[in-house]
Enzyme design. Structure first.
Site, PDB file in Angstrom:
ATOM      1  N   ARG A 262       0.874  -1.322   0.100  1.00 56.94           N
ATOM      2  CA  ARG A 262       0.101  -0.083  -0.152  1.00 56.94           C
ATOM      3  C   ARG A 262       0.901   1.226  -0.036  1.00 56.94           C
ATOM      4  O   ARG A 262       1.804   1.608   0.657  1.00 56.94           O
ATOM      5  CB  ARG A 262      -0.934   0.109   1.353  1.00 56.94           C
ATOM      6  CG  ARG A 262      -1.710  -1.218   1.308  1.00 56.94           C
ATOM      7  CD  ARG A 262      -2.882  -1.252   2.341  1.00 56.94           C
ATOM      8  NE  ARG A 262      -3.586  -2.551   2.165  1.00 56.94           N
ATOM      9  CZ  ARG A 262      -4.733  -2.617   3.129  1.00 56.94           C
ATOM     10  NH1 ARG A 262      -4.907  -2.036   3.791  1.00 56.94           N
ATOM     11  NH2 ARG A 262      -5.117  -3.825   2.940  1.00 56.94           N
ATOM     12  N   ARG A 277       2.102   0.960  10.192  1.00 60.30           N
ATOM     13  CA  ARG A 277       1.594   1.169   8.960  1.00 60.30           C
ATOM     14  C   ARG A 277       2.834   1.132   7.959  1.00 60.30           C
ATOM     15  O   ARG A 277       3.533   2.056   7.984  1.00 60.30           O
ATOM     16  CB  ARG A 277       0.954   2.700   8.948  1.00 60.30           C
ATOM     17  CG  ARG A 277       0.146   3.020   7.899  1.00 60.30           C
ATOM     18  CD  ARG A 277      -0.466   4.685   7.784  1.00 60.30           C
ATOM     19  NE  ARG A 277      -1.246   4.856   9.101  1.00 60.30           N
ATOM     20  CZ  ARG A 277      -2.756   4.687   8.925  1.00 60.30           C
ATOM     21  NH1 ARG A 277      -3.087   4.352   7.706  1.00 60.30           N
ATOM     22  NH2 ARG A 277      -3.314   4.950   9.913  1.00 60.30           N
ATOM     23  N   GLU A 349      -6.659  -1.445  15.344  1.00 58.21           N
ATOM     24  CA  GLU A 349      -7.247  -2.373  14.313  1.00 58.21           C
ATOM     25  C   GLU A 349      -6.203  -3.551  13.919  1.00 58.21           C
ATOM     26  O   GLU A 349      -5.189  -3.157  13.400  1.00 58.21           O
ATOM     27  CB  GLU A 349      -7.519  -1.665  12.911  1.00 58.21           C
ATOM     28  CG  GLU A 349      -8.310  -2.537  11.863  1.00 58.21           C
ATOM     29  CD  GLU A 349      -8.238  -1.686  10.431  1.00 58.21           C
ATOM     30  OE1 GLU A 349      -8.510  -0.439  10.536  1.00 58.21           O
ATOM     31  OE2 GLU A 349      -8.485  -2.243   9.536  1.00 58.21           O
ATOM     32  N   SER A 352     -10.269  -6.471   9.592  1.00 61.28           N
ATOM     33  CA  SER A 352     -11.646  -5.732   8.953  1.00 61.28           C
ATOM     34  C   SER A 352     -12.323  -6.832   8.374  1.00 61.28           C
ATOM     35  O   SER A 352     -11.691  -7.392   7.316  1.00 61.28           O
ATOM     36  CB  SER A 352     -11.270  -4.513   8.176  1.00 61.28           C
ATOM     37  OG  SER A 352     -12.074  -3.393   7.934  1.00 61.28           O
ATOM     38  N   ARG A 391       0.485  -6.902  12.350  1.00 57.92           N
ATOM     39  CA  ARG A 391       0.016  -6.334  13.278  1.00 57.92           C
ATOM     40  C   ARG A 391      -0.140  -7.393  14.529  1.00 57.92           C
ATOM     41  O   ARG A 391      -0.168  -6.978  15.730  1.00 57.92           O
ATOM     42  CB  ARG A 391      -1.219  -5.638  13.166  1.00 57.92           C
ATOM     43  CG  ARG A 391      -0.969  -4.273  12.234  1.00 57.92           C
ATOM     44  CD  ARG A 391      -2.161  -3.694  12.124  1.00 57.92           C
ATOM     45  NE  ARG A 391      -1.997  -2.382  11.570  1.00 57.92           N
ATOM     46  CZ  ARG A 391      -2.862  -1.541  10.878  1.00 57.92           C
ATOM     47  NH1 ARG A 391      -4.180  -1.648  11.484  1.00 57.92           N
ATOM     48  NH2 ARG A 391      -2.576  -0.525  10.341  1.00 57.92           N
TER      49      ARG A 391
END
Length: 425
Positions: A262, A277, A349, A352, A391
């Site tokens: 990303r 991130r 998070e 999802s 994560r």
RNA sequence: GGAGAGAUGGCUGAGUGGUCGAAAGCGCUCCCCUGCUAAGGGAGUAAGGGUUAAAAGCCCUUCGAGGGUUCGAAUCCCUCUCUCUCCGCCA
């Protein structure tokens, strides 16, 4: 994509639903354009009909040796008019499609109203965050002290937002992935898959990342551009492209471990410290193809499958339902699973899970044969992280840290770590 | 990377300019007959879209994709993609 028929017939309801996201839909403009499309299409098709029957008549006349010259002359003008109409129709249809591809999905009625993540609603909580009797460190401090996590080294070759891991920490991530895949394939009925990490644009249009979110993707400069997948959702969901499933083939459940890429455009300044991130991270993804009536139940199940991972790892988490303003572009409803991070003192998070209903299916022609009518109908697609490995690794480091800086290995992962019970520097 | 062959409906496979959205066979669905483990007869069987409140009906589009020639293209021309075979190279 929203059903164009619904868009035409219930424009106000659609606009009201999209407004809950803070999305403004120019209903009047859309309807006007569609009226033009309708008129043009009817006219074009009737011209085509005329041409077709004339051509047939010419064929017949020729076969019987009649003079076809006068017939040819009559058709000539028709052709010019038809060409013009077809070009105009195509332009209008493309304009309509651009609008349709840019519309987010309709939200389910039970999605709470809200603007941002502060309005998400907690659904349930699992486990108790444990306060250590020493100052909790975050994963960066822990990993660097162990000599196993190295951002400076990564920056030499790739710049910021990349990490190098070494030794037992690198192995722990591999163990996590292995463990997650084993649980999902062995206990939750998912089929393990291996998929391309580079995809072409139509795959991303199908899942909804394109045309709107190109800036978030990495793209090659080859003649036909490839995009690095931002999630395994893209290649796996595209399994269903242009497929008509038999009713008894569904539900289908697929899982895949892939790296995810990303560009995180617009995220500068956020989570600049550590591995939260990154431009590249590992994830185990869950994807389901289900009959249209089954997706709400499937979302609950799929979310539960992701939760099992955290439960086995004994990581405290909570599940929130995303509010209208925070729900992603293509989702009708989304649950986020947030894991407790002692180093940050908050839930973050880690998964999802979304029900896309027919949004993606319509974009890529994913259908099933309705067992009653025998006619094709759009299926529903769902996906969720089960879970993000990077994560999860952070969560383990921070939740299992010891006063001496070592990290205990969760019991569930010990078999994957050659029996090691802790990681020492 | 080089050489060749191909791409048609759920499958096999015909079709080289005019009622071809497409023969035939297989498969599948329904009906009939028969009666006992299998066979016979008949009918039906692609997708997307428009028109419609909806359906029926009617119409349009689609024979790997895109462009071109033509009154008319599965059929002719161009470009591309994919598959298969052989050679080379590699993990």
């Amino acid at each position: 994509m929203i059903d164009p028929k619904l868009l035409r017939q219930s424009t106000d309801e659609v606009a009201a639903n999209l407004a809950r996201r803070g999305f403004e839909f120019d209903a009047a403009g859309y309807l006007a354009l569609d009226e033009r499309r309708k008129a043009l299409q009817v006219e074009t098709e009737s011209l085509r009909k005329e041409r077709n029957s004339s051509s047939k008549a010419i064929g017949k006349a020729k076969a019987q040796g009649e003079d076809i010259e006068p017939l040819l002359a009559a058709v000539q003008e028709l052709g010019d008019k038809l060409d013009q109409n077809e070009a105009e129709l195509q332009a209008v249809q493309e304009e309509l499609r651009d609008i349709e591809l840019g519309l987010p999905n309709l939200l389910q009625a039970d999605v709470p109203d809200g603007v941002g993540d502060e309005d998400n609603v907690e659904v349930r909580c699992w486990g108790e965050p444990v306060e250590p009797d020493f100052e909790a460190r975050d994963h960066v401090a822990l990993g660097e002290a162990l000599g196993m996590l190295d951002f400076e080294c990564a920056s030499k070759m790739s710049g910021s937002r990349f990490a190098v891991m070494r030794g037992q920490l690198a192995r722990l991530q591999r163990a996590l992935i292995q463990f997650m895949l084993d649980v999902h394939t062995g206990e939750h009925g998912y089929v393990e898959t291996y998929v391309p990490f580079l995809v072409q644009s139509q795959a991303l249009v199908g899942t909804g990342q394109l045309p709107k979110f190109e800036a978030d993707l990495f793209k090659t400069t080859t003649e036909t551009p490839f995009y690095l997948i931002p999630t395994a959702e893209v290649p796996v969901t595209n399994f269903a492209r242009d497929v008509i499933f038999e009713a008894d083939e569904l539900p289908l459940r697929y899982t895949a471990h892939t790296p995810c890429f990303r560009s995180e455009a617009g995220s500068y300044g956020q989570d600049t410290r550590g591995m939260i991130r990154q431009h590249q991270f590992e994830k185990v993804e869950l994807v389901q193809f289900v009959a249209p009536g089954d997706s709400e139940r499937a979302l609950e199940e799929l979310t539960g499958h992701a939760e099992v991972i955290l439960q086995r790892l004994e990581l405290p988490y909570r599940v929130v339902v995303l509010c209208s303003g925070d729900t992603g572009f293509g989702a009708a409803k989304t649950y986020d699973i947030e894991v407790w991070l002692p180093g940050q003192g908050k839930y973050r998070e880690i998964s999802s899970c979304s029900n896309y209903e027919a949004f993606q299916a319509r974009r890529m022609g994913a259908r099933r044969r309705n067992p009653e009518s025998g006619k094709p109908e759009l299926i529903h697609t769902l996906n969720g992280s089960g879970v993000a490995a990077g994560r999860a690794l952070i969560a383990i480091m921070e939740n299992y840290q010891q006063a001496d800086g070592s990290i205990r290995v969760p019991q569930a992962l010990q078999p994957y770590m050659a029996g090691a019970t802790a990681i020492y520097g």
